[in-house]
Design an enzyme around this catalytic site. Structure first.
Site, PDB file in Angstrom:
ATOM      1  N   GLU A 265      11.469 -11.090   1.386  1.00 13.58           N
ATOM      2  CA  GLU A 265      12.696 -10.308   1.204  1.00 13.58           C
ATOM      3  C   GLU A 265      13.703 -10.670   2.288  1.00 13.58           C
ATOM      4  O   GLU A 265      13.370 -11.332   3.269  1.00 13.58           O
ATOM      5  CB  GLU A 265      12.387  -8.806   1.216  1.00 13.58           C
ATOM      6  CG  GLU A 265      11.650  -8.359  -0.038  1.00 13.58           C
ATOM      7  CD  GLU A 265      11.304  -6.880  -0.085  1.00 13.58           C
ATOM      8  OE1 GLU A 265      11.178  -6.359  -1.191  1.00 13.58           O
ATOM      9  OE2 GLU A 265      11.137  -6.255   0.977  1.00 13.58           O
TER      10      GLU A 265
ATOM     11  N   HIS B  15      21.783  -0.442  -0.661  1.00 18.78           N
ATOM     12  CA  HIS B  15      21.018  -1.508  -1.301  1.00 18.78           C
ATOM     13  C   HIS B  15      21.981  -2.291  -2.180  1.00 18.78           C
ATOM     14  O   HIS B  15      22.747  -1.713  -2.932  1.00 18.78           O
ATOM     15  CB  HIS B  15      19.880  -0.917  -2.144  1.00 18.78           C
ATOM     16  CG  HIS B  15      18.842  -1.931  -2.500  1.00 18.78           C
ATOM     17  ND1 HIS B  15      19.083  -2.952  -3.391  1.00 18.78           N
ATOM     18  CD2 HIS B  15      17.574  -2.100  -2.069  1.00 18.78           C
ATOM     19  CE1 HIS B  15      17.984  -3.690  -3.491  1.00 18.78           C
ATOM     20  NE2 HIS B  15      17.060  -3.203  -2.700  1.00 18.78           N
TER      21      HIS B  15
ATOM     22  N   ARG C  27      20.371  -7.257   3.917  1.00 16.62           N
ATOM     23  CA  ARG C  27      21.050  -6.606   2.804  1.00 16.62           C
ATOM     24  C   ARG C  27      22.420  -6.046   3.133  1.00 16.62           C
ATOM     25  O   ARG C  27      23.245  -5.880   2.215  1.00 16.62           O
ATOM     26  CB  ARG C  27      20.160  -5.558   2.140  1.00 16.62           C
ATOM     27  CG  ARG C  27      19.637  -4.494   3.022  1.00 16.62           C
ATOM     28  CD  ARG C  27      18.826  -3.516   2.216  1.00 16.62           C
ATOM     29  NE  ARG C  27      17.595  -4.102   1.674  1.00 16.62           N
ATOM     30  CZ  ARG C  27      16.522  -3.387   1.380  1.00 16.62           C
ATOM     31  NH1 ARG C  27      16.511  -2.091   1.585  1.00 16.62           N
ATOM     32  NH2 ARG C  27      15.461  -3.956   0.886  1.00 16.62           N
TER      33      ARG C  27
ATOM     34  N   HIS D  71      20.992   3.816   0.045  1.00 21.68           N
ATOM     35  CA  HIS D  71      19.569   3.580  -0.170  1.00 21.68           C
ATOM     36  C   HIS D  71      18.682   4.158   0.925  1.00 21.68           C
ATOM     37  O   HIS D  71      17.667   4.788   0.642  1.00 21.68           O
ATOM     38  CB  HIS D  71      19.371   2.067  -0.248  1.00 21.68           C
ATOM     39  CG  HIS D  71      17.967   1.620  -0.472  1.00 21.68           C
ATOM     40  ND1 HIS D  71      17.253   1.987  -1.591  1.00 21.68           N
ATOM     41  CD2 HIS D  71      17.136   0.827   0.266  1.00 21.68           C
ATOM     42  CE1 HIS D  71      16.043   1.429  -1.528  1.00 21.68           C
ATOM     43  NE2 HIS D  71      15.950   0.739  -0.407  1.00 21.68           N
TER      44      HIS D  71
ATOM     45  N   ARG E 198      17.941  -1.854   8.949  1.00 16.38           N
ATOM     46  CA  ARG E 198      16.504  -1.947   8.684  1.00 16.38           C
ATOM     47  C   ARG E 198      16.187  -3.175   7.850  1.00 16.38           C
ATOM     48  O   ARG E 198      16.845  -3.435   6.841  1.00 16.38           O
ATOM     49  CB  ARG E 198      16.054  -0.711   7.910  1.00 16.38           C
ATOM     50  CG  ARG E 198      14.610  -0.772   7.475  1.00 16.38           C
ATOM     51  CD  ARG E 198      14.261   0.405   6.601  1.00 16.38           C
ATOM     52  NE  ARG E 198      14.921   0.341   5.324  1.00 16.38           N
ATOM     53  CZ  ARG E 198      14.319   0.020   4.177  1.00 16.38           C
ATOM     54  NH1 ARG E 198      13.034  -0.254   4.142  1.00 16.38           N
ATOM     55  NH2 ARG E 198      14.995   0.001   3.038  1.00 16.38           N
TER      56      ARG E 198
HETATM   57  P1  FAD Z   1       9.774  10.502   1.352  1.00 18.42           P
HETATM   58  O1  FAD Z   1       8.839   9.592   0.685  1.00 18.42           O
HETATM   59  O2  FAD Z   1      11.148  10.539   0.814  1.00 18.42           O
HETATM   60  O3  FAD Z   1       9.155  11.968   1.267  1.00 18.42           O
HETATM   61  C1  FAD Z   1       9.892  13.086   1.678  1.00 18.42           C
HETATM   62  C2  FAD Z   1       9.250  14.335   1.150  1.00 18.42           C
HETATM   63  O4  FAD Z   1       9.841  15.493   1.727  1.00 18.42           O
HETATM   64  C3  FAD Z   1       9.391  14.521  -0.344  1.00 18.42           C
HETATM   65  O5  FAD Z   1       8.154  14.981  -0.822  1.00 18.42           O
HETATM   66  C4  FAD Z   1      10.434  15.609  -0.484  1.00 18.42           C
HETATM   67  O6  FAD Z   1      10.347  16.348  -1.666  1.00 18.42           O
HETATM   68  C5  FAD Z   1      10.097  16.451   0.721  1.00 18.42           C
HETATM   69  N1  FAD Z   1      11.170  17.319   1.200  1.00 18.42           N
HETATM   70  C6  FAD Z   1      12.453  16.981   1.498  1.00 18.42           C
HETATM   71  N2  FAD Z   1      13.122  18.064   1.926  1.00 18.42           N
HETATM   72  C7  FAD Z   1      12.258  19.093   1.904  1.00 18.42           C
HETATM   73  C8  FAD Z   1      12.359  20.477   2.219  1.00 18.42           C
HETATM   74  N3  FAD Z   1      13.509  21.027   2.622  1.00 18.42           N
HETATM   75  N4  FAD Z   1      11.274  21.259   2.072  1.00 18.42           N
HETATM   76  C9  FAD Z   1      10.092  20.752   1.627  1.00 18.42           C
HETATM   77  N5  FAD Z   1       9.951  19.442   1.303  1.00 18.42           N
HETATM   78  C10 FAD Z   1      11.011  18.632   1.451  1.00 18.42           C
HETATM   79  N6  FAD Z   1      10.767   1.023   1.808  1.00 18.42           N
HETATM   80  C11 FAD Z   1       9.912   0.014   2.030  1.00 18.42           C
HETATM   81  O7  FAD Z   1       9.410  -0.143   3.142  1.00 18.42           O
HETATM   82  N7  FAD Z   1       9.594  -0.835   1.001  1.00 18.42           N
HETATM   83  C12 FAD Z   1      10.108  -0.727  -0.240  1.00 18.42           C
HETATM   84  O8  FAD Z   1       9.780  -1.488  -1.122  1.00 18.42           O
HETATM   85  C13 FAD Z   1      11.030   0.325  -0.480  1.00 18.42           C
HETATM   86  N8  FAD Z   1      11.599   0.474  -1.701  1.00 18.42           N
HETATM   87  C14 FAD Z   1      12.386   1.570  -1.926  1.00 18.42           C
HETATM   88  C15 FAD Z   1      12.877   1.783  -3.222  1.00 18.42           C
HETATM   89  C16 FAD Z   1      13.606   2.923  -3.501  1.00 18.42           C
HETATM   90  C17 FAD Z   1      14.143   3.165  -4.886  1.00 18.42           C
HETATM   91  C18 FAD Z   1      13.862   3.866  -2.465  1.00 18.42           C
HETATM   92  C19 FAD Z   1      14.646   5.106  -2.754  1.00 18.42           C
HETATM   93  C20 FAD Z   1      13.395   3.642  -1.186  1.00 18.42           C
HETATM   94  C21 FAD Z   1      12.669   2.490  -0.913  1.00 18.42           C
HETATM   95  N9  FAD Z   1      12.157   2.250   0.368  1.00 18.42           N
HETATM   96  C22 FAD Z   1      11.317   1.200   0.584  1.00 18.42           C
HETATM   97  C23 FAD Z   1      12.325   3.243   1.434  1.00 18.42           C
HETATM   98  C24 FAD Z   1      11.035   4.052   1.539  1.00 18.42           C
HETATM   99  O9  FAD Z   1      10.558   4.331   0.254  1.00 18.42           O
HETATM  100  C25 FAD Z   1      11.233   5.348   2.289  1.00 18.42           C
HETATM  101  O10 FAD Z   1      11.944   5.153   3.461  1.00 18.42           O
HETATM  102  C26 FAD Z   1       9.880   5.962   2.619  1.00 18.42           C
HETATM  103  O11 FAD Z   1       9.137   6.102   1.446  1.00 18.42           O
HETATM  104  C27 FAD Z   1      10.078   7.278   3.317  1.00 18.42           C
HETATM  105  O12 FAD Z   1       8.857   7.981   3.331  1.00 18.42           O
HETATM  106  P2  FAD Z   1       8.855   9.468   3.877  1.00 18.42           P
HETATM  107  O13 FAD Z   1       7.475   9.959   3.725  1.00 18.42           O
HETATM  108  O14 FAD Z   1       9.491   9.500   5.192  1.00 18.42           O
HETATM  109  O15 FAD Z   1       9.864  10.246   2.896  1.00 18.42           O
HETATM  110  C1  SIN Z   2      13.462  -3.281  -2.601  1.00 19.34           C
HETATM  111  O1  SIN Z   2      12.428  -3.442  -3.232  1.00 19.34           O
HETATM  112  O2  SIN Z   2      14.469  -3.980  -2.745  1.00 19.34           O
HETATM  113  C2  SIN Z   2      13.525  -2.179  -1.603  1.00 19.34           C
HETATM  114  C3  SIN Z   2      12.858  -2.593  -0.385  1.00 19.34           C
HETATM  115  C4  SIN Z   2      13.202  -1.691   0.753  1.00 19.34           C
HETATM  116  O3  SIN Z   2      14.083  -0.850   0.667  1.00 19.34           O
HETATM  117  O4  SIN Z   2      12.569  -1.861   1.794  1.00 19.34           O
END
Ligand code: FAD
Ligand code: SIN
Length: 540
Positions: free
Chosen positions: A116, A232, A278, A339, A374
């Site tokens: 990537e 993104h 990106r 994103h 990032r």
């Molecule tokens: P999240 O997975 O967002 O979890 C947050 C949780 O908190 C959720 O369950 C939500 O409901 C809960 N929550 C929020 N507010 C509250 C509240 N007030 N009370 C109770 N619960 C709450 N990163 C990579 O490294 N590789 C990838 O390939 C990649 N692809 C991506 C593709 C997409 C479409 C997106 C949107 C993001 C992508 N990212 C990727 C980024 C990555 O997915 C996130 O940064 C990562 O998953 C964050 O994990 P987290 O556990 O911190 O938050």
């Molecule tokens: C993607 O698959 O393009 C998302 C990857 C990322 O946000 O890290």
């Protein structure tokens, strides 16, 4: 109002919260609150994968560290990056032990490594383009079968409970049926993810309204580097497609970007072409769209056979087909969208924040791993490394807690009164449009000035509605969107230069004197920040 106690309270059920819960359950009772269904998270939608050095012959920790720091444009915390990179492979092995599947070579069984933007080596472990779903579902299964983890859905954390000494003691949450509970714990772990929904167009699901940042800010934590919002480059452009990402991994497999008249434009912006980081790709697309007046550009991977595409990118393939696009035969219309929130609650990589009893991990935190930008797929990596570090830190810190909140320590929750949906929807749309139009991929002093004025008005209306109509989930999310937006505007206004993801036309160059983080802390009241500072130097 019910009082519920636990050893450790985790807010959020994405990769960070769930992996932390599993680790901490080895020595404590853990309660996880999540605002909707447990799987609703940014994690679930991750496509590309997790970056990590899994092939020590062709790759090295030093190279991964170098790529990460280079993307971070002078603002990475070296120690955090080093921990993230060096501990990554062990954490990934642990995920594999938990049952998370990754794509492997058919004959040798070795992990397939994707490429990537900004990574100088193929190092992205993935499960087709369903990496996030695979991870989220496996972690949820493991938590469900763990008797020391209690996961409660439909609990939206509203505010943190802070005692008279400034120690965080848990949170107030609103339940699906509108009841309010107070959840107390000696340690509270914020794992609430990102804030993509502060923008009109985003790859994030509806839950990403920046609640953790808003709650931590209101409780007095430091909020760092919010000006660095990652857009993104490629989300599907279609009138009916909401939040549909087209993974960067397509460009890693040779997809090219073209203008509508067929010009391959990326090399005109960066010698790395489609594999430039990106922010560069997103700005290039923005510039092409502004010059041509078109609403999208094209991403073309149609030179790859359909069967191969269906196997490598099942999600993208099916999603596009759903909208009438056969990616094996025609290009995909794409636009950039908000994103990833690089900034967040200032924390160390073990989750420690400025507030006693409060830890922040995953996207809600700014652990210094990403600096001003990032690298793709470093976020899931950071989430799991940080979660494990935080769990190790809290071992031995579990105390029997008989704290009883006194008057004033639990935030007051007024009973909700009916409010016409149109009133909330109006401010919700307005705030997100202001952010998109004025605080987007390219900024200027004038746009930031206007954004600040408009967001100030929206903030006033929202707090008036909040006081008048009381707490409901929608109201809390709107309040958080308005607050986090105003914090992004403040941070962006403070950075009089262009660096990483923050580009201001009036300050197009990088200024060495600004090689510092931007930190906001609450002044009086809940409104926009009134004190500012920089990580390295004095604050205020
Ligand atoms: P999240 O997975 O967002 O979890 C947050 C949780 O908190 C959720 O369950 C939500 O409901 C809960 N929550 C929020 N507010 C509250 C509240 N007030 N009370 C109770 N619960 C709450 N990163 C990579 O490294 N590789 C990838 O390939 C990649 N692809 C991506 C593709 C997409 C479409 C997106 C949107 C993001 C992508 N990212 C990727 C980024 C990555 O997915 C996130 O940064 C990562 O998953 C964050 O994990 P987290 O556990 O911190 O938050
Ligand atoms: C993607 O698959 O393009 C998302 C990857 C990322 O946000 O890290």
């Amino acid at each position: 109002m019910a009082l519920v106690r636990s050893d450790i309270l985790v807010i959020g059920s994405g990769a960070a919260g769930l992996f932390f819960a599993l680790k901490a359950s080895e020595y404590a009772e853990v309660r996880v609150l999540t605002k909707k269904k447990a799987e609703q998270s940014n994690t679930r939608y991750a496509q590309g994968g997790k970056a990590s050095v899994m092939d020590e012959v062709r790759d090295s920790f030093e190279l991964h560290i170098k790529d990460t720091i280079e993307a971070g444009c002078g603002l990475c915390d070296f120690e955090s990056v080093e921990i993230m990179v060096r501990e990554g492979p062990d954490r990934i092995e642990e995920l594999i032990d938990l049952g998370v599947r990754f794509s492997r070579d058919d004959s040798s069984g070795t992990l397939r490594l994707g490429r990537e933007g900004g990574h100088t080596r193929p190092r992205i472990v993935h499960y087709g383009d369903l990496t996030g779903r695979e991870l989220e579902e496996t972690l949820l299964r493991a938590c469900a079968s763990n008797p020391r983890i209690e996961l409660e859905e439909d609990r939206l954390a509203v505010d943190l409970v802070v005692d008279a000494q400034g120690r965080v003691r848990g949170c107030l949450a609103i339940l699906g049926d509108g009841k309010i509970h107070t959840y107390l714990a000696s340690n509270t772990v914020l794992a609430t993810g990102g804030a993509g929904k502060i923008y009109l167009y985003t790859s994030n699901p509806d839950v990403a309204t920046g609640d953790g940042i808003a709650m931590a800010y209101a409780a007095g934590a430091e909020i760092e580097n919010l000006e660095f919002v990652q857009f993104h480059p490629t989300c599907l452009y279609h009138t009916d497609a909401k939040s549909r990402l087209i993974s960067e991994a397509l460009r890693g497999e040779g997809a090219v970007l073209r203008s509508l008249d067929g010009r391959e434009f990326m090399k005109e912006y960066d010698p790395r072409g489609e594999l430039a980081p990106r922010d560069i790709v997103a700005r290039a697309i923005d510039s092409e769209m502004k010059q041509s007046g078109e609403k999208y550009v094209l991403l073309d991977i149609s030179h790859r056979p359909g069967d191969w595409l269906r196997e490598r990118f099942p999600f993208v393939y099916e999603t596009c087909l759903e909208f009438g696009i056969d990616i094996g035969a025609e290009p995909i219309p794409v636009v950039p969208a908000a994103h990833y929130m690089v900034g967040g609650v200032k924390a160390r990589i073990d989750g420690t924040t400025a507030l006693d009893g409060l830890y922040a991990i995953g996207e809600v935190a700014n652990s210094g791993c990403h600096g001003a930008n990032r690298l793709a797929s470093n976020s899931l990596l950071e989430s799991i490394v940080s979660a494990a570090r935080c769990a190790a830190l809290l071992k031995g810190k579990i105390e029997k807690d008989d704290y009883i909140p006194s008057d004033g320590e639990i935030p007051v929750a007024a009973d909700p009164k009916d409010l016409e949906t149109v009133i909330l929807d109006h401010d919700w749309d307005l705030a997100r449009r202001v952010m998109w139009d004025y605080v987007g991929i390219v900024r200027s002093d004038e746009r930031l000035h206007l954004a600040r004025q408009r967001m100030g008005q929206i903030g006033q209306t929202v707090s008036m509605l909040f006081d008048e109509y009381g707490i409901s989930s929608d109201m809390v999310e709107l309040r958080n969107i308005a607050l986090v937006s105003s914090l992004v505007i403040e941070s962006a206004s403070l950075r009089k230069e262009s660096r990483g993801l923050h580009y201001n036309m009036d300050w197009p160059e990088r200024d060495p004197a600004m090689e510092h983080a931007t930190i906001l802390r609450r002044g009086q009241g809940r409104g926009p920040a009134t004190t500012y500072g920089y990580r390295e130097g004095t604050t205020d």
